[in-house]
Design a protein around this motif. Sequence first.
Motif, PDB file in Angstrom:
ATOM      1  N   THR A   1       0.849  -1.189   0.000  1.00 34.98           N
ATOM      2  CA  THR A   1       0.000   0.000   0.000  1.00 34.98           C
ATOM      3  C   THR A   1       0.884   1.238   0.000  1.00 34.98           C
ATOM      4  O   THR A   1       1.745   1.391   0.877  1.00 34.98           O
TER       5      THR A   1
ATOM      6  N   ILE B   1       1.327   5.147   0.542  1.00 33.23           N
ATOM      7  CA  ILE B   1       0.726   6.287   1.229  1.00 33.23           C
ATOM      8  C   ILE B   1       1.575   7.528   0.991  1.00 33.23           C
ATOM      9  O   ILE B   1       2.778   7.523   1.252  1.00 33.23           O
TER      10      ILE B   1
ATOM     11  N   LYS C   1      -0.886  13.916   1.121  1.00 27.44           N
ATOM     12  CA  LYS C   1      -2.307  13.846   0.803  1.00 27.44           C
ATOM     13  C   LYS C   1      -3.228  13.720   2.008  1.00 27.44           C
ATOM     14  O   LYS C   1      -4.448  13.784   1.863  1.00 27.44           O
ATOM     15  N   GLN C   2      -2.669  13.506   3.192  1.00 27.00           N
ATOM     16  CA  GLN C   2      -3.489  13.428   4.386  1.00 27.00           C
ATOM     17  C   GLN C   2      -2.632  13.677   5.618  1.00 27.00           C
ATOM     18  O   GLN C   2      -1.411  13.693   5.539  1.00 27.00           O
TER      19      GLN C   2
ATOM     20  N   LYS D   1      -4.537  10.370   9.713  1.00 31.86           N
ATOM     21  CA  LYS D   1      -5.305   9.740   8.651  1.00 31.86           C
ATOM     22  C   LYS D   1      -4.475   8.667   7.950  1.00 31.86           C
ATOM     23  O   LYS D   1      -4.974   7.579   7.632  1.00 31.86           O
ATOM     24  N   ALA D   2      -3.196   8.959   7.714  1.00 32.34           N
ATOM     25  CA  ALA D   2      -2.304   7.969   7.092  1.00 32.34           C
ATOM     26  C   ALA D   2      -2.209   6.718   7.954  1.00 32.34           C
ATOM     27  O   ALA D   2      -2.186   5.593   7.439  1.00 32.34           O
TER      28      ALA D   2
ATOM     29  N   VAL E   1      -5.289   4.659   7.427  1.00 33.55           N
ATOM     30  CA  VAL E   1      -5.234   3.960   6.139  1.00 33.55           C
ATOM     31  C   VAL E   1      -4.341   2.724   6.258  1.00 33.55           C
ATOM     32  O   VAL E   1      -4.675   1.641   5.778  1.00 33.55           O
TER      33      VAL E   1
ATOM     34  N   THR F   1       4.458  11.179   9.465  1.00 28.47           N
ATOM     35  CA  THR F   1       3.587  10.150   8.896  1.00 28.47           C
ATOM     36  C   THR F   1       4.118   8.753   9.190  1.00 28.47           C
ATOM     37  O   THR F   1       3.368   7.856   9.587  1.00 28.47           O
TER      38      THR F   1
ATOM     39  N   THR G   1      -4.053   5.376  -4.166  1.00 29.32           N
ATOM     40  CA  THR G   1      -5.240   6.201  -3.949  1.00 29.32           C
ATOM     41  C   THR G   1      -6.471   5.397  -3.554  1.00 29.32           C
ATOM     42  O   THR G   1      -7.266   5.836  -2.711  1.00 29.32           O
TER      43      THR G   1
ATOM     44  N   SER H   1      -6.864   2.916  -1.711  1.00 28.03           N
ATOM     45  CA  SER H   1      -6.929   2.551  -0.293  1.00 28.03           C
ATOM     46  C   SER H   1      -7.528   3.669   0.555  1.00 28.03           C
ATOM     47  O   SER H   1      -8.072   3.425   1.626  1.00 28.03           O
ATOM     48  N   GLU H   2      -7.415   4.907   0.077  1.00 29.46           N
ATOM     49  CA  GLU H   2      -7.941   6.055   0.804  1.00 29.46           C
ATOM     50  C   GLU H   2      -9.388   6.348   0.414  1.00 29.46           C
ATOM     51  O   GLU H   2     -10.181   6.807   1.232  1.00 29.46           O
ATOM     52  N   LYS H   3      -9.745   6.080  -0.846  1.00 32.18           N
ATOM     53  CA  LYS H   3     -11.038   6.504  -1.365  1.00 32.18           C
ATOM     54  C   LYS H   3     -12.129   5.440  -1.320  1.00 32.18           C
ATOM     55  O   LYS H   3     -13.307   5.770  -1.211  1.00 32.18           O
TER      56      LYS H   3
END
Length: 258
Positions: A33, A35, A39-40, A44-45, A48, A75, A240, A242-244
């Motif tokens: 995955t 990350i 982007k976050q 949040k990371a 995920v 992160t 992406t 994995s986040e959406k």
Amino acid sequence: MPSEVVGVHSIRSNFSPMFIKPLLQEKGVLHFTLIDPDKQSPQKAAEVAARAEACGSDGIMIGGSTAGYDDTNRTTEAIKENCKLPTILFPSNTEGISEKADYIFWMMLMNSLNRRFLVEEQMKAAPIVKKLGIKTVPMGYIVVSTSERQTTVERVGNVDRIMTEDIDKLIAYALTAQYYGMECIYLEAGSGADFPIPPKMVNVAKNNLDIPVIVGGGIRDPVTARNAVSAGADVVVTGTISEKNLGMFEKIVLAIKD
């Protein structure tokens, strides 16, 4: 960011035996995955990463096109606190290094026309990686053009474009990486690519190499992921999705592991 070089006696060893092959022998085909710290938030990371672990992913790659040291470090630390999977840095430059990570993909953008991505960033990073003791995973990074417009990595990396029909060129770059002693190659379509790496390219690379083949970019559904595995991919990378869309992400991982 730490930058000073210290005496060798105060530096932790970062010699790393093979990382990818033993993991393949233990688990079979792998899913990583990706990350992007840009982007976050770190929190949040970490969420995920924890979800990715629960879905069966095998490793967390951390990196982005503009991620700096502070964002990468925070992160990585947050992910380590919430996830037991190995963390592998995937930096675009020297700023994307964190002492919190387990490994770093020590990569060369094989088809770049810019010396910066062939050796200059690596020269700047080498003393830092040595000092921090991060285990290195040498990787030949090859960007394939699957989109009508250049992706960000193609443009920033100033690549010698490998179109989907350029099989001989792809193999030449891949073999060069193997003969340089790279542990693996990464065939990348780029973030936001119109299409993934064609299965034919993956298959030809697999049949011509003795090192693992990682495939990423443009993989947004389980059928595409499974096609990559059937063609010979040893590791499939998704970012992406994995986040959406957690449901789709889980289906992709299951398709890879099936």
